[in-house]
Design an enzyme around this catalytic site. Structure first.
Site, PDB file in Angstrom:
ATOM      1  N   LYS A 196       0.858  -1.197   0.000  1.00 13.50           N
ATOM      2  CA  LYS A 196       0.000   0.000   0.000  1.00 13.50           C
ATOM      3  C   LYS A 196       0.887   1.237   0.000  1.00 13.50           C
ATOM      4  O   LYS A 196       1.525   1.554   1.005  1.00 13.50           O
ATOM      5  CB  LYS A 196      -0.937   0.044   1.213  1.00 13.50           C
ATOM      6  CG  LYS A 196      -2.029   1.086   0.965  1.00 13.50           C
ATOM      7  CD  LYS A 196      -2.628   1.680   2.203  1.00 13.50           C
ATOM      8  CE  LYS A 196      -1.848   2.780   2.822  1.00 13.50           C
ATOM      9  NZ  LYS A 196      -1.743   4.040   2.054  1.00 13.50           N
ATOM     10  N   GLY A 249       7.328   4.586   7.924  1.00 11.42           N
ATOM     11  CA  GLY A 249       6.482   5.760   8.115  1.00 11.42           C
ATOM     12  C   GLY A 249       6.769   6.370   9.472  1.00 11.42           C
ATOM     13  O   GLY A 249       7.861   6.200  10.029  1.00 11.42           O
ATOM     14  N   SER A 250       5.788   7.074   9.999  1.00 12.12           N
ATOM     15  CA  SER A 250       6.012   7.819  11.239  1.00 12.12           C
ATOM     16  C   SER A 250       6.007   6.883  12.452  1.00 12.12           C
ATOM     17  O   SER A 250       5.398   5.808  12.421  1.00 12.12           O
ATOM     18  CB  SER A 250       4.923   8.874  11.401  1.00 12.12           C
ATOM     19  OG  SER A 250       3.664   8.233  11.484  1.00 12.12           O
ATOM     20  N   THR A 251       6.628   7.329  13.514  1.00 13.97           N
ATOM     21  CA  THR A 251       6.660   6.554  14.757  1.00 13.97           C
ATOM     22  C   THR A 251       5.252   6.385  15.319  1.00 13.97           C
ATOM     23  O   THR A 251       4.885   5.318  15.800  1.00 13.97           O
ATOM     24  CB  THR A 251       7.591   7.261  15.771  1.00 13.97           C
ATOM     25  OG1 THR A 251       8.916   7.214  15.226  1.00 13.97           O
ATOM     26  CG2 THR A 251       7.577   6.593  17.129  1.00 13.97           C
ATOM     27  N   GLU A 252       4.446   7.451  15.192  1.00 12.23           N
ATOM     28  CA  GLU A 252       3.076   7.408  15.719  1.00 12.23           C
ATOM     29  C   GLU A 252       2.289   6.259  15.074  1.00 12.23           C
ATOM     30  O   GLU A 252       1.678   5.439  15.757  1.00 12.23           O
ATOM     31  CB  GLU A 252       2.425   8.762  15.392  1.00 12.23           C
ATOM     32  CG  GLU A 252       1.077   8.973  15.970  1.00 12.23           C
ATOM     33  CD  GLU A 252       0.425  10.230  15.359  1.00 12.23           C
ATOM     34  OE1 GLU A 252       1.121  11.038  14.704  1.00 12.23           O
ATOM     35  OE2 GLU A 252      -0.792  10.374  15.542  1.00 12.23           O
ATOM     36  N   VAL A 253       2.331   6.187  13.735  1.00 15.27           N
ATOM     37  CA  VAL A 253       1.590   5.125  13.036  1.00 15.27           C
ATOM     38  C   VAL A 253       2.296   3.780  13.247  1.00 15.27           C
ATOM     39  O   VAL A 253       1.641   2.748  13.404  1.00 15.27           O
ATOM     40  CB  VAL A 253       1.449   5.464  11.529  1.00 15.27           C
ATOM     41  CG1 VAL A 253       0.827   4.307  10.776  1.00 15.27           C
ATOM     42  CG2 VAL A 253       0.609   6.720  11.353  1.00 15.27           C
ATOM     43  N   GLY A 254       3.607   3.787  13.306  1.00 15.43           N
ATOM     44  CA  GLY A 254       4.357   2.543  13.513  1.00 15.43           C
ATOM     45  C   GLY A 254       3.937   1.835  14.800  1.00 15.43           C
ATOM     46  O   GLY A 254       3.826   0.612  14.840  1.00 15.43           O
ATOM     47  N   GLU A 271      10.355   0.836  10.106  1.00 17.59           N
ATOM     48  CA  GLU A 271      11.365   1.874   9.818  1.00 17.59           C
ATOM     49  C   GLU A 271      10.676   3.206  10.059  1.00 17.59           C
ATOM     50  O   GLU A 271       9.800   3.598   9.284  1.00 17.59           O
ATOM     51  CB  GLU A 271      11.832   1.788   8.356  1.00 17.59           C
ATOM     52  CG  GLU A 271      12.550   0.510   8.003  1.00 17.59           C
ATOM     53  CD  GLU A 271      13.941   0.412   8.601  1.00 17.59           C
ATOM     54  OE1 GLU A 271      14.430   1.404   9.180  1.00 17.59           O
ATOM     55  OE2 GLU A 271      14.528  -0.675   8.507  1.00 17.59           O
ATOM     56  N   CYS A 305      13.909  10.635   6.408  1.00 22.06           N
ATOM     57  CA  CYS A 305      13.822  10.124   7.789  1.00 22.06           C
ATOM     58  C   CYS A 305      15.096  10.410   8.563  1.00 22.06           C
ATOM     59  O   CYS A 305      15.052  10.604   9.769  1.00 22.06           O
ATOM     60  CB  CYS A 305      13.495   8.641   7.783  1.00 22.06           C
ATOM     61  SG  CYS A 305      14.591   7.690   6.730  1.00 22.06           S
ATOM     62  N   GLU A 402       9.997  15.451  15.120  1.00 25.67           N
ATOM     63  CA  GLU A 402      10.352  15.356  13.702  1.00 25.67           C
ATOM     64  C   GLU A 402       9.476  16.319  12.902  1.00 25.67           C
ATOM     65  O   GLU A 402       8.250  16.208  12.918  1.00 25.67           O
ATOM     66  CB  GLU A 402      10.123  13.929  13.204  1.00 25.67           C
ATOM     67  CG  GLU A 402      10.544  13.744  11.773  1.00 25.67           C
ATOM     68  CD  GLU A 402      10.325  12.329  11.283  1.00 25.67           C
ATOM     69  OE1 GLU A 402       9.253  11.764  11.530  1.00 25.67           O
ATOM     70  OE2 GLU A 402      11.237  11.798  10.625  1.00 25.67           O
TER      71      GLU A 402
HETATM   72  P1  NAD Z   1       2.707   8.082   7.978  1.00 24.32           P
HETATM   73  O1  NAD Z   1       3.119   7.226   9.122  1.00 24.32           O
HETATM   74  O2  NAD Z   1       1.646   9.090   8.186  1.00 24.32           O
HETATM   75  O3  NAD Z   1       2.214   7.167   6.769  1.00 24.32           O
HETATM   76  C1  NAD Z   1       3.009   6.137   6.244  1.00 24.32           C
HETATM   77  C2  NAD Z   1       2.112   5.128   5.576  1.00 24.32           C
HETATM   78  O4  NAD Z   1       1.285   4.530   6.565  1.00 24.32           O
HETATM   79  C3  NAD Z   1       1.172   5.696   4.514  1.00 24.32           C
HETATM   80  O5  NAD Z   1       1.058   4.760   3.459  1.00 24.32           O
HETATM   81  C4  NAD Z   1      -0.141   5.801   5.255  1.00 24.32           C
HETATM   82  O6  NAD Z   1      -1.252   5.725   4.400  1.00 24.32           O
HETATM   83  C5  NAD Z   1      -0.072   4.589   6.152  1.00 24.32           C
HETATM   84  N1  NAD Z   1      -0.899   4.644   7.370  1.00 24.32           N
HETATM   85  C6  NAD Z   1      -1.283   5.745   8.078  1.00 24.32           C
HETATM   86  N2  NAD Z   1      -2.040   5.361   9.126  1.00 24.32           N
HETATM   87  C7  NAD Z   1      -2.117   4.010   9.090  1.00 24.32           C
HETATM   88  C8  NAD Z   1      -2.754   3.031   9.928  1.00 24.32           C
HETATM   89  N3  NAD Z   1      -3.449   3.383  11.009  1.00 24.32           N
HETATM   90  N4  NAD Z   1      -2.622   1.736   9.590  1.00 24.32           N
HETATM   91  C9  NAD Z   1      -1.912   1.371   8.509  1.00 24.32           C
HETATM   92  N5  NAD Z   1      -1.304   2.242   7.678  1.00 24.32           N
HETATM   93  C10 NAD Z   1      -1.400   3.549   7.976  1.00 24.32           C
HETATM   94  O7  NAD Z   1       4.061   8.720   7.451  1.00 24.32           O
HETATM   95  P2  NAD Z   1       4.254   9.735   6.241  1.00 24.32           P
HETATM   96  O8  NAD Z   1       3.812  11.078   6.682  1.00 24.32           O
HETATM   97  O9  NAD Z   1       3.695   9.157   4.980  1.00 24.32           O
HETATM   98  O10 NAD Z   1       5.859   9.680   6.073  1.00 24.32           O
HETATM   99  C11 NAD Z   1       6.705  10.396   6.869  1.00 24.32           C
HETATM  100  C12 NAD Z   1       7.271   9.522   7.986  1.00 24.32           C
HETATM  101  O11 NAD Z   1       7.954   8.380   7.453  1.00 24.32           O
HETATM  102  C13 NAD Z   1       8.314  10.268   8.775  1.00 24.32           C
HETATM  103  O12 NAD Z   1       8.108  10.039  10.143  1.00 24.32           O
HETATM  104  C14 NAD Z   1       9.621   9.631   8.315  1.00 24.32           C
HETATM  105  O13 NAD Z   1      10.674   9.742   9.224  1.00 24.32           O
HETATM  106  C15 NAD Z   1       9.218   8.228   8.090  1.00 24.32           C
HETATM  107  N6  NAD Z   1      10.182   7.540   7.214  1.00 24.32           N
HETATM  108  C16 NAD Z   1      11.028   6.609   7.775  1.00 24.32           C
HETATM  109  C17 NAD Z   1      11.986   5.971   6.984  1.00 24.32           C
HETATM  110  C18 NAD Z   1      12.929   4.949   7.566  1.00 24.32           C
HETATM  111  O14 NAD Z   1      13.480   4.169   6.799  1.00 24.32           O
HETATM  112  N7  NAD Z   1      13.134   4.915   8.879  1.00 24.32           N
HETATM  113  C19 NAD Z   1      12.055   6.272   5.629  1.00 24.32           C
HETATM  114  C20 NAD Z   1      11.189   7.216   5.094  1.00 24.32           C
HETATM  115  C21 NAD Z   1      10.238   7.839   5.916  1.00 24.32           C
END
Ligand code: NAD
Length: 498
Positions: A196, A249-254, A271, A305, A402
């Protein structure tokens, strides 16, 4: 601001955009039955496409296709077949490089140079690198000491098996790279994937899926489902048919994803975000310190990131370095990514522009001072001026959280003890860089920095052969290199009595 001259758009990009959009399941376009998500060109704030907002039934269909492929044709593919298919995929990414690069710049906003060199160039090399791993996965043989029954001897071995169906969820900052970072190692290990992409940037992932089919990768091995995170993404990561969740993605969603995965005991790797320190020791020439700091934060508009968003400069050179950095940032040209002369391009979305400007305003309200930038650039696109904040306190949100935009906080430090303590004083631990030619000091700092990657005299450099991931709240697990094989395989122990 330079608009995108329409005549410069590759006809293949226009043709792709003109096609009806759907999910990609079983090597076919599948129309969505739910709503639509609008996809933007962030340099012009214009809608360029619509994609389905995937329903849970559509997620079910994609997971079922991935399961059929895992247990069918894909299971029969030899490692050398997987290697050959991934290699063909890398060649196809290269052959369609200009089309993919333009599609990325149009949808994500980044510089066309970065799309060509990184989104495409790195994706080609990463896929090729992972192709090689398909034929190099190995277990071990084990000497065992079991004593019973008398006269029986034992031999143990470990076998690596594909973890199964992978649900991959990725962000919008490097859309094509993030897709290949998930798909290539998963396929090298014999897994199948439901990916996705971020709702903001689904286009290159959909085009990549078509190229996977063209590379001969069987139907159902790579599926792409589009939609919003809190609905489509949540349905995917909590699906009982998924064996592993691979999330960036973000730590919050992670954190939410980790909780959802553990309910089904689904394997997961995360990640996540960062707030990476850049540490300039006093022996660094000012010019090098300015160039290094600017590259660490302003690359990809700070939407990285590992962006070097906290700059620590040793007191003796602080004023010279930070003053020159402010001048360099103020002189940067801001505009569309299609003009390679522009050094700062739009952020991905209006939401992200507002979020970044919100942080800048919080910092200013708390007493920080902007010596460059300090707000949005000229519209209609989602621009933010490259911003350097000074006079910050370590507890401010601009230092701790961040921002994910072109904003750096600059702080002076006294000595190594002082900077080591402050470099570790956030919840994150993704990257860090130390700049100095005093190797004694560098080597003593490296073990004191809690980060998954420590760069020396460089920043943001990621190689397919170097494990990548976070300490602390920056993640769980390592991608890249041999570590990626651990993420996409289960270890089976075999105990043979003879
Ligand atoms: P995000 O966490 O908002 O979204 C990331 C993905 O998760 C998107 O596809 C989104 O649709 C999906 N998502 C959102 N809520 C979800 C849920 N409840 N369940 C399942 N999927 C969900 O992050 P973003 O704003 O798209 O990206 C920025 C973040 O990504 C930053 O925090 C950045 O540091 C991080 N990032 C980390 C790395 C790494 O390798 N560590 C690399 C790139 C980006």
């Amino acid at each position: 601001m330079t608009a995108v001259p329409h005549q410069q758009i590759d006809p293949a990009v226009s043709a792709f955009l003109a096609k009806p959009r759907g999910h990609w399941i079983d090597n076919k376009v599948v129309a969505g039955q739910g709503g639509k998500v609008a996809v933007y060109d962030p340099a012009r704030a214009e809608v360029i496409a619509e994609v389905p907002d995937g329903t849970s039934a559509e997620v079910d269909a994609a997971v079922a296709a991935a399961r059929r492929a895992l247990e069918g044709e894909w299971a029969a593919a030899r490692p050398a077949d997987r290697e050959a298919m991934l290699y063909r995929l890398s060649e196809l990414i290269a052959a369609h490089g200009e089309e993919l690069a333009q599609l990325e710049t149009l949808n994500q906003g980044k510089s066309i140079m970065m799309s060509r060199m990184l989104e495409v160039g790195h994706s080609v090399e990463f896929t090729r690198y992972m192709a090689g791993w398909a034929t190099k996965i190995e277990g071990s043989t084990l000497d065992l000491s079991l004593a019973f029954p008398p006269g029986v001897r034992y031999r143990g071995m470990t076998v690596r098996e594909p973890v199964g169906v992978v649900g991959a969820v990725i962000p919008w900052n490097f859309p094509l790279i993030m897709a290949v970072w998930k798909i290539a190692p998963a396929l090298a290990c014999g897994c199948t994937v439901v990916l996705k992409p971020a709702e903001e940037t689904p286009l290159t992932a959909l085009r990549l899926a078509e190229l996977c089919a063209e590379a001969g990768i069987p139907a159902g091995v790579v599926n792409v489902i589009t939609g919003r995170g809190e609905t489509t993404g949540a349905a995917l990561v909590s699906h009982p048919g998924i064996d592993k969740v691979a999330f960036t993605g973000s730590t919050e969603v992670g954190k939410k994803i980790g909780h959802a995965a553990i309910d089904n005991m689904t394997r997961f790797s995360l990640e996540l975000g960062g707030k990476s320190p850049v540490i300039m020791l006093e022996d660094v020439p000012v010019e090098m310190a300015v160039g290094g700091s600017a590259m660490s934060i302003f690359f990809n508009q700070g939407q990285v990131c590992t962006a070097g968003s906290r700059l620590y400069v040793q007191k003796r050179i602080f004023d010279d370095v930070v003053g020159a950095l402010g001048q360099a940032a103020s002189a940067m040209t801001v505009g569309s990514g299609f003009d390679p002369n522009n050094q700062i391009n739009p952020l991905v979305s209006e939401r992200q522009q507002k979020r970044v400007c919100g942080y800048i305003n919080q910092g200013l309200a708390a007493g920080a001072r902007a010596i460059a930038g300090g707000g949005p650039g000229d519209g209609p696109g989602y621009f933010v001026k490259p911003t350097v904040l000074v006079d910050v306190d370590h507890s401010m949100s601009v230092v701790q959280e961040e921002i994910f935009g072109p904003v750096v906080v600059a702080m002076p430090f006294d000595d190594l003890d002082d900077v080591a303590k402050r470099a570790n004083d956030t919840v994150y631990g993704l990257g860090a860089s130390i700049w100095s030619n005093d190797m004694g000091k560098v080597m003593s700092l490296i073990p004191r920095i809690k980060a998954g990657t420590v760069w020396v005299n460089t920043h943001n450099m990621i190689d397919p052969n170097m494990p990548f991931g976070g300490f602390k709240q920056s993640g769980y697990g390592r991608e890249m290199g041999r570590a990626a094989i651990d993420l996409y395989t289960e270890t089976k122990s075999v105990c043979i009595a003879y």
